[in-house]
Scaffold this motif. Structure first.
Motif, PDB file in Angstrom:
ATOM      1  N   ARG A  19      -6.357   9.381   6.860  1.00  9.34           N
ATOM      2  CA  ARG A  19      -5.783   8.648   7.910  1.00  9.34           C
ATOM      3  C   ARG A  19      -6.317   7.346   8.328  1.00  9.34           C
ATOM      4  NH1 ARG A  19      -5.722  13.423  12.569  1.00  9.34           N
ATOM      5  NH2 ARG A  19      -4.217  14.905  11.530  1.00  9.34           N
ATOM      6  N   VAL A  20      -7.312   7.082   7.927  1.00 13.32           N
ATOM      7  CA  VAL A  20      -7.970   5.716   8.170  1.00 13.32           C
ATOM      8  C   VAL A  20      -7.502   4.941   7.074  1.00 13.32           C
ATOM      9  CG1 VAL A  20     -10.092   4.342   8.052  1.00 13.32           C
ATOM     10  CG2 VAL A  20     -10.020   6.524   8.993  1.00 13.32           C
ATOM     11  N   GLY A  21      -7.189   5.234   6.131  1.00 11.38           N
ATOM     12  CA  GLY A  21      -6.587   4.556   5.034  1.00 11.38           C
ATOM     13  C   GLY A  21      -5.037   4.095   5.568  1.00 11.38           C
ATOM     14  N   ALA A  23      -3.994   4.049   8.462  1.00  8.20           N
ATOM     15  CA  ALA A  23      -4.069   3.016   9.763  1.00  8.20           C
ATOM     16  C   ALA A  23      -4.462   1.581   9.009  1.00  8.20           C
ATOM     17  CB  ALA A  23      -5.347   3.520  10.700  1.00  8.20           C
ATOM     18  N   LEU A  24      -5.403   1.583   8.143  1.00 11.71           N
ATOM     19  CA  LEU A  24      -5.870   0.216   7.372  1.00 11.71           C
ATOM     20  C   LEU A  24      -4.527  -0.303   6.900  1.00 11.71           C
ATOM     21  CD1 LEU A  24      -9.329   0.778   6.042  1.00 11.71           C
ATOM     22  CD2 LEU A  24      -8.582  -0.628   8.041  1.00 11.71           C
ATOM     23  N   PHE A  25      -3.808   0.347   6.097  1.00 16.09           N
ATOM     24  CA  PHE A  25      -2.556  -0.064   5.474  1.00 16.09           C
ATOM     25  C   PHE A  25      -1.435  -0.776   6.356  1.00 16.09           C
ATOM     26  CE2 PHE A  25       1.795  -0.151   3.681  1.00 16.09           C
ATOM     27  CZ  PHE A  25       1.430  -0.466   2.515  1.00 16.09           C
ATOM     28  N   LEU A  27      -2.221  -2.097   9.464  1.00 15.36           N
ATOM     29  CA  LEU A  27      -3.049  -2.932   9.915  1.00 15.36           C
ATOM     30  C   LEU A  27      -2.689  -4.090   8.847  1.00 15.36           C
ATOM     31  CD1 LEU A  27      -4.769  -3.368  12.554  1.00 15.36           C
ATOM     32  CD2 LEU A  27      -6.759  -3.547  10.692  1.00 15.36           C
ATOM     33  N   VAL A  28      -2.934  -4.051   7.747  1.00 18.58           N
ATOM     34  CA  VAL A  28      -2.467  -4.938   6.811  1.00 18.58           C
ATOM     35  C   VAL A  28      -1.081  -5.383   6.659  1.00 18.58           C
ATOM     36  CG1 VAL A  28      -2.340  -5.462   4.307  1.00 18.58           C
ATOM     37  CG2 VAL A  28      -4.170  -4.360   5.178  1.00 18.58           C
ATOM     38  N   THR A 261       4.556   2.396   3.546  1.00 19.62           N
ATOM     39  CA  THR A 261       4.691   2.092   5.102  1.00 19.62           C
ATOM     40  C   THR A 261       4.812   3.274   5.965  1.00 19.62           C
ATOM     41  OG1 THR A 261       5.347  -0.184   4.377  1.00 19.62           O
ATOM     42  CG2 THR A 261       5.635   0.510   6.669  1.00 19.62           C
ATOM     43  N   ALA A 264       2.054   5.523   5.822  1.00 13.64           N
ATOM     44  CA  ALA A 264       0.975   4.853   6.669  1.00 13.64           C
ATOM     45  C   ALA A 264       1.365   5.262   8.341  1.00 13.64           C
ATOM     46  CB  ALA A 264       0.755   3.738   6.302  1.00 13.64           C
ATOM     47  N   VAL A 268      -0.626   7.212  10.950  1.00 17.35           N
ATOM     48  CA  VAL A 268      -0.882   6.582  12.434  1.00 17.35           C
ATOM     49  C   VAL A 268      -0.722   7.632  13.595  1.00 17.35           C
ATOM     50  CG1 VAL A 268      -0.912   4.540  14.011  1.00 17.35           C
ATOM     51  CG2 VAL A 268      -1.400   4.295  11.347  1.00 17.35           C
TER      52      VAL A 268
END
Ligand SMILES: Nc1ncnc2c1ncn2[C@@H]1O[C@H](COP(=O)(O)OP(=O)(O)OP(=O)(O)O)[C@@H](O)[C@H]1O
Ligand SMILES: Nc1ncnc2c1ncn2[C@@H]1O[C@H](COP(=O)(O)OP(=O)(O)OP(=O)(O)O)[C@@H](O)[C@H]1O
Ligand SMILES: [Mg+2]
Ligand SMILES: [Mg+2]
Lengths: 286, 492, 563, 317
Positions: A19-21, A23-25, A27-28, A261, A264, A268
């Protein structure tokens, strides 16, 4: 002070590496969307037709070029911007329209229920292409129309989902309690019912996002979509299909970005759902 | 029953993959490639085309033009019959041609036929067609599929016709899927029809059509997608047969006044566009540059120098813009259609060229029906169009410079001098005279820019190597290629 | 299946410890639990909520979630259960050890008929011939006293009453002739008359089949009726284990003593009207129902329900009226009419002298400003997504009685303190509270507006005795302090006896009897009231076992059991 | 029950009337002149106003719109949907009757695949959890976000042209050649099923997770039933309700949206007919299709509601 630390704890509990991955995506993607003009990329609309359909690794075009010789990387990154605006916008419209219809129908019942839910049936009964045509006629083409159209097309999903949830929640005592203790119907719907029916709605969000990206490319055919040469992922996939054999990357890359996307966003959504739900993490049976 | 002449090596059934469904056949006004293909199979006119695009006799055994090119005498073959066995006589010819001449028929060659004065039928086998004005090119109009001679019953309220005097007759239709034909024994040239049966299957998607050919489901497909030309060429079992077909151009709304009413601006546009780019981007390179009036190199009226009249010259274009008072450019709507990718791609690839001389365009790209209506009503500034002349003869140009408002012509454009020249061309007696006139026509077009030509797009058939004798007729006549099915044969 | 004379232990637990591991965090919830159960006997497992009763029982049959790990030993019929393979446990389940679950409403799969459920169970126990299965199914339903068993076979669970569902559950549990029956609070959700029936049934089944029974409950009256021996648990530990008579007579541990002391008592045989009724003294009537009727409209194939039928009722200032009656008798409906959740079909509702039926909605709302309610179910009446501090001040916020964030937090804290909860808990969510604590939140919310009239709808039915006692004490104390009048809805006569000044007995929407508490409970005039009183369990094993026996004999003479 | 069905059907008729009215008005408001489309094509010459006028009067477009509307409604009452603008030979109703079964076949086949593949997949994800869950959830995301024409094109390239296992597209009537019919059905049905299978799998997963926590599951286990039986009979069986809702919705919305897959595989269904009819502004045909789809939709909704009762006796009326 204490509240924050509690919600922070809950947030921490709803995280895991995948999940953190995700969220980072997201964000990116968001950062890229904002910063893309500063990245010094070639103009995504600049044509260089003699260099058309360059493969991955073409000098000056790391991801290659499309049939107009436009830089794929630049188009992908610029496309993110349009894509997010359109698909998130459409999903938001669908969310608001659908949840409103579902809440009203489910909570107020009786003739309101008949009106709202049958409206939903009428929307559903229309083939999308016909409905889209209708809306273009009324509004004229453009991004706003696109968002509104897709929003209306997708609203039944949310309406049905919300309706089903509200019907089960509306007879729970805490809803009645809210009214006994002085909350107006509207306030009860917004502050009591809504948060308690939110979870499945949140799960539906990334799916709708996915569908709206797909439909966006489909509707451009009716002149309703994003107007070329503005890049959008949906259009890039649709266009790239013609050159799929000459340069598979034209389909594969935008598709991959779309899938990533949506995945991701789904992750999120999961975080959000667990975070908002204070009961999450309670032991379940079996 | 198998023909006695059929050898073992000839397959009796031809399978064709067609690019569009044909819900209804109305030979007089069929303009789509698919319908025209069926028309050439079911119907015949007085004249036809051979593989080179030369007008050849068909139902008419021979014809003769009067010295002033105002009267044409057709001698019909003996014992002509429609596929249902009824006789085809000069009365049918008269009825058909008179129908084509009525303004409400919507006939494709209506403009030409409107000059019809009378049709005399001295006997059952002779028809004399009298025109109000001279028209040297008249026979080539009659060679078009739309001039097919129809049985009387086709002129009912609906005017549908699935029966004619062509090489095949329709046995069965699976609506939206396929058409099954058998050889028409009453066809005048039946001995040259080497197929007992023909099946036409509709494959709307270009890739699907090609796949059907690659998989061996069909022997012949029309409208090969440009992206796939190389693919077909590489296949040892297939023949790619491309010809320069319809031409793409820009047309303008000059009725609004403003910049586009100024011929210098239009000249600037015609000079600004990079036609190689259009060919590459919209047609995968399968198109030829047209930098003047669309007259093919093979035509006797081709003028090498005038054909380069709009050769790209950005500096000159900018200068013209400045002269016209638009040094800072202007905003315009560029009308095209997303329904046909190549229309949209054409628009996209000219956009930067226009921007280079200061014309900032926004794309208006809707479905085809919308595009057509907007074009017909003048709701645009610049529009992309693709079109074919009815005939290869330059007289076809009249359709694009004059007449009632149309969706493929500059809105509000009127150039009496050009009209005059085109009229002269039809009446000129000798080829030398005509050439002189058409040189002036081309010069005039380059100057007043009723349209800005871009490219002549390749129109290709692809077929199995086993099929011989079929040919893609060059130029605008590519859609008439079905004529060559007579005489074609298929190895087993 | 077993020799009825054989009294050797069938189940022996030694040092049973259950640990839950969630998200890397381990919590030991039971600690070295040991007890022993003899063949054909009943061991009652009692203790407050969350003390580990269910966990212990479920650990025996391997029905705990995968997050649980168990250490220690539990021998069933000489066979070790802890660490046994899933396969082995599976074959023991049903045929060796049967289980009855707490909640009959949800323990049966709603999509299968009784026949299908029984058939499946019997097949799992090795019966395959269809005719045999049929006969046995009917037999089982007869055994559990299901009326008209042939017909009931075709019913779906939702078509059965609560009592019938529990009987069906029991039939399932005994279908494999288990040597041990685990009954996890099998009567908690049922009303007293049904409860009495079910308990009687279990006893008689035990006699017929010779099963041992592990009986989990928090109702000491029930313990008194069914148990041979008792095991008291607290915080995951066994604090006391002894014979039932000894336990009630001379409890060893302070905790057990507290527990017993907390049990409200219904004095069945006592002097009548020994206490002066406050109601008679006061004639200041704050609430009056005048021939009030409520009819719920029918639906597809559902006839309308006359939930309340011409009820007249008066509530004097500062007094408490107990509303009793079996489930479905219209108690809650009356409460809901009073707070305005249900519109009366006919009749009048007078609050402080103004007849609400003649008022306009706005005025009605104003008249109800000082009417408040404690809902029946503490779990479902609190918004799970709202922190409890927010919940309790919500009514005040809506009235605009609070200014600003700090004041409302301060007020929330003081409200929590009023119901004996720490003020620092204002940011907790309902699920983080025990049932009793949740009920207190309900009460805090109800008293936040300082009501004149409080409707308390079975506020203690879901709680265990010790918590129940404290909640009742709290209510009594608050009433003394705030002087509100109270409509107290319950089906527990002992609670009414302790709390109410007068009692109204309802049956199917009608009032069958009303009057001063002592009068009605100790000298019930109507047969229905008499039955209710007789069915209320009394936490004294001698008395209760006697009563149960006499009930049984009178029933076996009379008609068959029905619920 | 009967009353319920009758009620719903009556409501359905009202809905249909609404739909008809909206479509009718919308189509007439949309730019694009049916007569001009009929008379012209990409490379057409000029169309004379007389010809336009004649065609318009043939199509009845010269009458006031209200007259056209009431004529159309009057026709509908007699079950006369009119004839296609594109050919007077084409009766709208019978033409749709010809196309509809082909679309239905495709859609139902895809739905069948969704049921057969999606439900077990979703159940598996819920049951195993962990990595399998993550993988399956990623795959379903992929299934939902891949455009159907990309999947279809890849299928043709791989399974038809490369492997030669299946024909590259086209349609053979089942009565003409059942095995050929089936072979041509396989690829489009699978390609079409990707999205709906993914949705069903997701739905099943969340429903199973919910059901698994129910008390009756524990009851079933306490009977000594094998885990697999418990899972099948008590968990999956009870999770089907939301799955049925989803399936109903998806089938309904697929009816008019199969155009892309039909194009790729040259399947003569209703989706491409609808798009072609819209493109050529063939009002009677578009109206007819919309009515038929809406009617089917209402029917599907009704069936779903009746299925609720079959699946859950509590919902029986
Ligand atoms: N699945 C689980 N995960 C974590 N903790 C659990 C789980 N199930 C129960 N517990 C905890 O174990 C303890 C004992 O629970 P148990 O259900 O045995 O209580 P109980 O004595 O049966 O109470 P009640 O009378 O309310 O039923 C409680 O603190 C509970 O929070
Ligand atoms: N909303 C409703 N619609 C239809 N019938 C209802 C409704 N609510 C309650 N009833 C019926 O009205 C009757 C009285 O219900 P009520 O809830 O007042 O009973 P109760 O005495 O509170 O029972 P319990 O002790 O089980 O809470 C019951 O038969 C019930 O089924
Ligand atoms: Mg418990
Ligand atoms: Mg109640």
């Amino acid at each position: 002070m204490k509240t924050t630390s509690r919600s922070v704890r809950r947030l921490r509990r709803s995280l895991n590496p995948v999940r953190v991955g995700g969220a980072l995506f997201v964000l990116v993607v968001v950062i890229v969307t904002i910063l893309v003009p500063l990245l010094g990329l070639p103009d995504p609309q600049a044509q260089n037709i003699p260099e058309k359909l360059g493969g991955i690794g073409t000098p000056g075009h790391p991801l290659g070029t499309d049939r107009f010789g436009r830089d794929l990387l630049s188009r992908l990154l610029h496309g993110a911007r349009i894509e997010l605006v359109v698909s998130i916008g459409a999903t938001a419209v669908a969310l608001v329209v659908g949840v409103t219809l579902g809440m009203l129908g489910g909570f107020l019942g009786r003739f309101v229920e008949t009106i709202t839910m049958r409206t939903v049936d009428v929307i559903l009964a229309f083939p999308p292409i016909v409905l889209a045509l209708l809306i273009v006629t009324i509004y004229g083409p453009g991004i706003v129309t696109l968002i509104v159209t897709m929003g209306i097309l997708f609203s039944p999903r949310f309406a049905r989902l919300t309706y089903g949830q509200v019907v089960t929640v509306r007879n729970l005592e805490y809803v009645e309690a809210s009214r006994v203790f002085g909350n107006s119907t509207l306030r009860t719907m917004l502050t009591v019912v809504l948060p308690n029916v939110a979870a499945p709605i949140i799960v539906q969000l990334p799916l709708t996002l996915a569908t709206s990206i797909l439909l966006e490319s489909g509707l451009s055919y009716l002149g309703l979509g994003v107007v070329p040469p503005t890049p959008s992922w949906g259009l890039m996939v649709a266009d790239g299909q013609r050159d799929m054999i000459a340069n598979p990357a034209l389909v594969a890359l935008p598709s991959a970005v779309i899938v990533a996307t949506i995945l991701a966003f789904g992750l999120v959504g999961d975080i959000l759902r667990d975070w908002l739900d204070p009961r999450r993490g309670m032991a379940s049976n079996l | 029953a198998p023909k006695p002449t059929a050898s073992n090596s000839t397959a009796p059934e031809l399978k064709i993959g067609l690019s569009a469904d044909v819900p209804d056949l109305k030979p007089s006004r069929d303009q789509g490639a698919a319908a025209m293909m069926l028309d050439t199979m079911i119907h015949r006119g007085l004249l036809g085309y051979d593989a080179k695009g030369q007008v050849v006799p068909a139902l008419a055994e021979s014809f003769k033009a009067s010295a002033d090119n105002k009267s044409f005498t057709f001698k019909l073959r003996k014992d002509l019959k429609f596929s249902d066995g009824s006789a085809l006589t000069s009365a049918n010819v008269k009825k058909t041609l008179e129908f084509l001449a009525t303004s409400s028929s919507g006939a494709k060659i209506g403009a030409t036929m409107s000059q019809l004065a009378s049709v005399d039928t001295p006997d059952e086998q002779t028809a004399v067609v009298n025109l109000k004005n001279a028209n040297v090119a008249f026979p080539s109009y009659l060679a078009d599929t739309t001039a097919a001679i129809l049985p009387d019953k086709s002129f009912g309220a609906q005017g549908t016709s699935w029966e004619g005097a062509g090489p095949f007759k329709l046995d069965k239709t699976q609506k939206g899927v396929s058409f099954t034909f058998s050889k028409n024994p009453n066809f005048y040239d039946a001995s040259n029809v080497n197929f007992d049966k023909a099946t036409v299957t509709v494959y709307a998607d270009g890739q699907a059509r090609l796949n059907a050919l690659l998989a061996g489901d069909v022997h012949l497909i029309d409208f090969v997608p440009w992206e796939s030309f190389d693919r077909v060429k590489q296949d040892a079992n297939l023949t790619l047969d491309p010809q320069s077909g319809p031409w793409m151009y820009l047309h303008f709304n000059v009725a609004k006044g403003g910049p586009l009413a100024n011929e210098k601006v239009r000249q600037a546009i015609a000079l600004a566009v990079n036609r190689e780019n259009v060919a590459k981007a919209a047609f995968s390179g399968q198109a030829s540059v047209v930098a003047g009036a669309p007259i093919s190199e093979s035509s006797p009226f081709y003028n090498a120098q005038l054909a380069q009249g709009w050769k790209q010259d950005v500096a000159k274009a900018k200068q013209l813009m400045a002269e016209a008072g638009y040094a800072n450019g202007f905003d315009a709507v560029l009308l095209t259609s997303s329904q046909y990718a190549f229309h949209q791609d054409t628009a996209l690839s000219v956009q930067p060229d226009l921007a280079a001389i200061g014309i900032r365009t926004t794309l208006d790209s809707g479905d085809w029906a919308t595009r057509q209506q907007k074009a017909a009503e003048g709701r645009y500034d610049i529009a992309v169009a693709g079109s074919a002349g009815v005939v290869n003869d330059p007289s076809f140009l009249v359709n694009f410079v004059t007449g009632p408002a149309a969706n493929n012509r500059s809105y509000g454009f009127d150039d009496p001098k050009l009209d005059d020249l085109l009229n002269k061309g039809l009446q000129a007696a000798t080829d030398a005279d005509r050439k002189a006139v058409y040189d002036q026509v081309q010069e005039r077009i380059i100057q007043t820019v009723p349209f800005a030509s871009l490219v002549g797009r390749s129109q290709a058939f692809a077929y199995s190597k086993k099929l011989s004798g079929f040919a893609n007729i060059p130029g605008f006549l590519t859609f008439e290629s079905g004529y060559t099915l007579v005489g074609a044969r298929l190895q087993a | 299946m077993t020799d009825p004379k054989d009294r050797s232990p069938i189940l022996t637990c030694r040092d049973l410890t259950v640990t839950f591991t969630t998200e890397g965090e381990s919590t030991e919830v039971t600690h070295a639990v040991s007890f022993e159960l003899k063949r054909g006997r009943t061991l009652a497992l009692v203790g407050e909520s969350g003390s580990g009763k269910s966990v212990t029982a479920m650990s025996l049959v391997g029905l705990l979630p995968g997050t649980a790990s168990i250490t220690g030993s539990a021998r069933f019929d000489g066979e070790e259960l802890i660490g046994a393979t899933e396969e082995r446990l599976r074959s023991l389940r049903g045929s060796g050890i049967g289980v009855i679950f707490q909640e009959p409403m949800t323990a049966l799969n709603p999509v299968y008929t009784v026949r299908a459920l029984l058939r499946e169970a019997l097949r799992a126990h090795g019966m395959h011939a269809e005719t045999q299965i049929r006969l046995r199914s009917v037999e089982l339903l007869q055994l559990v006293g299901m009326p008209d068993p042939e017909k009931r076979l075709g019913f779906y669970p939702h078509q059965l009453s609560g009592g019938q569902r529990q009987r069906c559950m029991i039939a399932l549990a005994i279908s494999g002739n288990p040597g041990l029956l685990i009954a996890d609070e099998p009567t908690t959700a049922l009303d007293v008359t049904v409860q009495a029936d079910i308990l009687a049934l279990l006893r008689s089944l035990q006699d017929q089949l010779g099963m041992a029974m592990l009986f989990i409950t928090h109702d000491m009256g029930v313990v008194a009726e069914v148990a041979d021996s008792v095991c008291v648990m607290k915080d995951g530990r066994v604090v006391e284990q002894s014979d039932v008579f000894t336990l009630f007579r001379s409890p060893d541990q302070p905790y057990t003593r507290d527990l017993l002391a907390a049990v409200p008592e219904l004095h069945v045989s006592g002097p009548s009207a020994d206490e002066p009724s406050r109601e008679e003294a006061a004639d200041d009537v704050v609430l009056e129902l005048r021939s009030l009727s409520v009819r719920y409209p029918g639906g597809f194939r559902r006839p309308p329900v006359m939930a309340v039928d011409s009820v007249d009722l008066r509530l004097a200032r500062g007094t408490t009226v107990g509303l009793v009656g079996e489930s479905g008798s219209g108690k809650s409906t009356i409460g809901r009419v009073i707070v305005g959740l249900v519109e009366p079909t006919s009749g009048g509702l007078v609050i402080n002298g103004s007849d609400l039926t003649s008022l306009r909605p706005r005025q009605r709302r104003a008249a109800r400003r000082n009417v408040s309610i404690v809902f029946q179910d503490p779990a479902s009446s609190l918004n799970p997504r709202s922190p409890i501090g927010k919940t309790v001040v919500e009514p005040l916020v809506r009235r605009g009685a609070l200014r600003g964030h700090t004041e409302s937090r301060r007020r929330a804290g003081s409200l929590l303190e009023q119901v004996s909860l720490p003020a620092s808990w204002i940011d907790r969510y309902p699920h983080e509270l025990s049932g009793g604590q949740r009920q207190r939140i309900g009460i805090a919310r109800a008293i936040a507006v300082e009501p004149e009239i409080l409707v308390a709808d079975e506020p203690t039915s879901a709680l265990d005795v010790s918590v129940q006692a404290s909640v009742l004490e709290l209510l009594r104390e608050l009433q003394e302090r705030m002087h509100f009048s109270c409509i107290f809805i319950t089906h527990d006569l002992a609670v009414v006896d302790n709390l109410a000044d007068s009692v109204v007995v309802l049956q199917q929407g009608h009032i069958v009897e009303m009057g001063a508490t002592g009068q009605v409970l100790r000298h019930p005039a109507e047969p229905y009231t008499q039955r209710l009183v007789a069915a209320a369990p009394i936490p004294d094993p001698l008395v209760q076992k006697e009563r149960a026996a006499s009930r049984r004999s009178s029933r076996s003479k009379g008609s068959s059991a029905s619920t | 029950m009967t009353r319920f069905v009758l009620n719903r059907l009556l409501l359905g008729v009202v809905l249909l009337w609404l739909v008809v009215t909206v479509v009718f008005l919308a189509l007439h408001a949309v730019p694009g002149d049916p007569a001009a489309i009929l008379l012209g094509s990409e490379g057409s010459g000029a169309v004379t106003p007389e010809a336009l006028a004649r065609v318009r009067s043939q199509l009845g477009l010269d009458k006031p719109i209200l007259v056209q509307y009431s004529d159309y409604l009057a026709g509908l009452v007699r079950m006369d949907f009119g004839t296609s603008f594109r050919s007077a030979d084409i009766q709208v109703l019978s033409y749709i009757g010809d196309r509809l079964p082909k679309t239905l076949e495709l859609v139902l086949m895809a739905a069948l695949i969704a049921v057969v593949v999606g439900i077990p997949t979703g159940a598996l994800a819920a049951r195993i959890g962990g990595l399998a869950d993550t993988v399956i959830s990623s795959l379903t995301t992929l299934g939902i976000s891949m455009p159907v024409y990309v999947i279809g094109t890849v299928f043709v390239l791989v399974f038809s042209l490369q492997m030669g296992w299946f024909p590259a597209g086209g349609y053979t009537a089942i009565e003409a050649n059942p095995s050929a019919h089936f072979m041509r059905l396989v690829l489009p049905a699978i390609a079409l099923s990707f999205g709906i299978t993914s949705v069903v799998a997701r739905m099943t997963r969340s429903a199973v997770l919910e059901t698994v926590a129910q008390d009756w599951v524990r009851t079933a286990r306490s009977q000594g039933l094998p885990r697999s039986v418990v899972f099948r009979r008590h968990v999956i069986r009870n999770s089907l309700n939301p799955v049925v809702t989803t399936l109903g919705l998806e089938i309904g919305s697929l009816l008019g949206s199969t155009v892309l897959i039909e194009r790729v595989f040259t399947w003569p269904g209703m989706g491409s007919l609808l798009v072609d009819s819209v493109n050529s502004r063939d009002y009677p045909m578009v109206q007819g299709i919309v009515i038929v789809i809406a009617a089917l939709f209402i029917l599907i909704n009704l069936i779903v509601d009746i299925l609720y009762g079959v699946l859950d006796p509590r919902a029986r009326r």
